[in-house]
Design an enzyme around this catalytic site. Sequence first.
Site, PDB file in Angstrom:
ATOM      1  N   LYS A 292      57.330   9.909  55.024  1.00 20.77           N
ATOM      2  CA  LYS A 292      58.363   9.183  55.761  1.00 20.77           C
ATOM      3  C   LYS A 292      58.387   7.720  55.360  1.00 20.77           C
ATOM      4  O   LYS A 292      59.458   7.123  55.183  1.00 20.77           O
ATOM      5  CB  LYS A 292      58.123   9.308  57.272  1.00 20.77           C
TER       6      LYS A 292
ATOM      7  N   CYS B  22      63.372   1.249  60.981  1.00 25.27           N
ATOM      8  CA  CYS B  22      62.698   1.962  59.890  1.00 25.27           C
ATOM      9  C   CYS B  22      62.593   1.144  58.603  1.00 25.27           C
ATOM     10  O   CYS B  22      61.514   0.751  58.189  1.00 25.27           O
ATOM     11  CB  CYS B  22      63.426   3.274  59.606  1.00 25.27           C
TER      12      CYS B  22
END
Length: 404
Positions: free
Chosen positions: A208, A262
């Site tokens: 991720k 993110c």
Amino acid sequence: MNELSVCVVGLGYIGLPTASLLATKGFEVLGIDVQETVVKTINDGKIHIVEPDLDALVKSAVDSGQLRAALTPEPSDVFIIAVPTPFRPDKTADISYIEAASHALAPALKSGDLVVLESTSPVGTTERLAEIIKKGRPDLIKDGLLSVYVAHCPERVLPGKILHELVENDRIVGGLNPESTDKALAFYRRFVRGAVIATDCRTAELAKLVENSYRDVNIAFANELSLISHELNIDVWELIALANRHPRVNILNPGPGVGGHCLAVDPWFIVSATPNTARVIRTAREVNEHKPHWVVEQVSKAASRLKSPVIGCLGLAYKPNIDDTRESPALEVTKMLSEEIPEAKVIACEPHLSHQEGVTLVSLENLLEQADIIVGLVAHIQFRTVSRARLQGKMIFDTCGMFR
């Protein structure tokens, strides 16, 4: 109907869509949040964040009795942790929310339960979660092994398309051990139509971070091109369009920086873990973090030509057509302009917000009437329809190419 009960800890941009989706898929879902106002809002069938179609989904899930919210976890079969993982001033990860969630759910666990960490995390965080459970619930240790299954399944959705991508996107599942991986695979395959792919928890955690770092590095290239083009008096948008005609070139668009929880945060988790090795990732972060300051510098030069300029900033969110301002370069630019040009009046239009601390919000019509300088920061659909005639006589500084 599904026989499994699910407890989702954290009802923000990931947790609430996940909880409401699972509820409409037949799971009995309990959503947990530390804010009483959030719990009450959801139990009233309403939402506290902006995401297309989420309001109808939450209302349907609550009205059906499949979704309710509370402040404290209760016994369930599956526990999903979807809490924030911000970073500290020194750019290291703050996993205190994950640790707090782990402590909170530990009393509700029973042997055979599945605990999934969806929060984007530094490598080793899933193992840390398991250690917290072991310390808090030694009765769940059988023959030296935890009798609860623990896995990491990072969310990988795009704000504005979350409900679609929760189902359609491929998912990576990495367990603390093979048994945990298998248990988590079986759960996600109940509602995910994309591929659900098995790995270990450390690889899932890094995967991720790598996905977001890849995007950040590529945006940094585009942002650096915008600085180079400005210096050489070249239209960066034309430059990129021409370069992208090459069959193996696909340069992204520049902007005022990079925001969101993110892309603006996760690369630092890799850098902090391997500071002497992640050199490209570090440099990309530095390029993108510098871009808002460069924008302010350029607008300041334009404002110096006017006695008492009115500067209108279009957009405060970190990307188009959402209300999320986390790590937003647009918001950073707007606030810096107010601080660094005291003789200017700085106003902003953000159609997705009714209030923003430290910013004077006005309507689009009001901004177009007042502003001497218009700074395009977020390409919301409402801004893209502004005619060229409305911009006549104003200085335009378009960081995202929406007025080309």
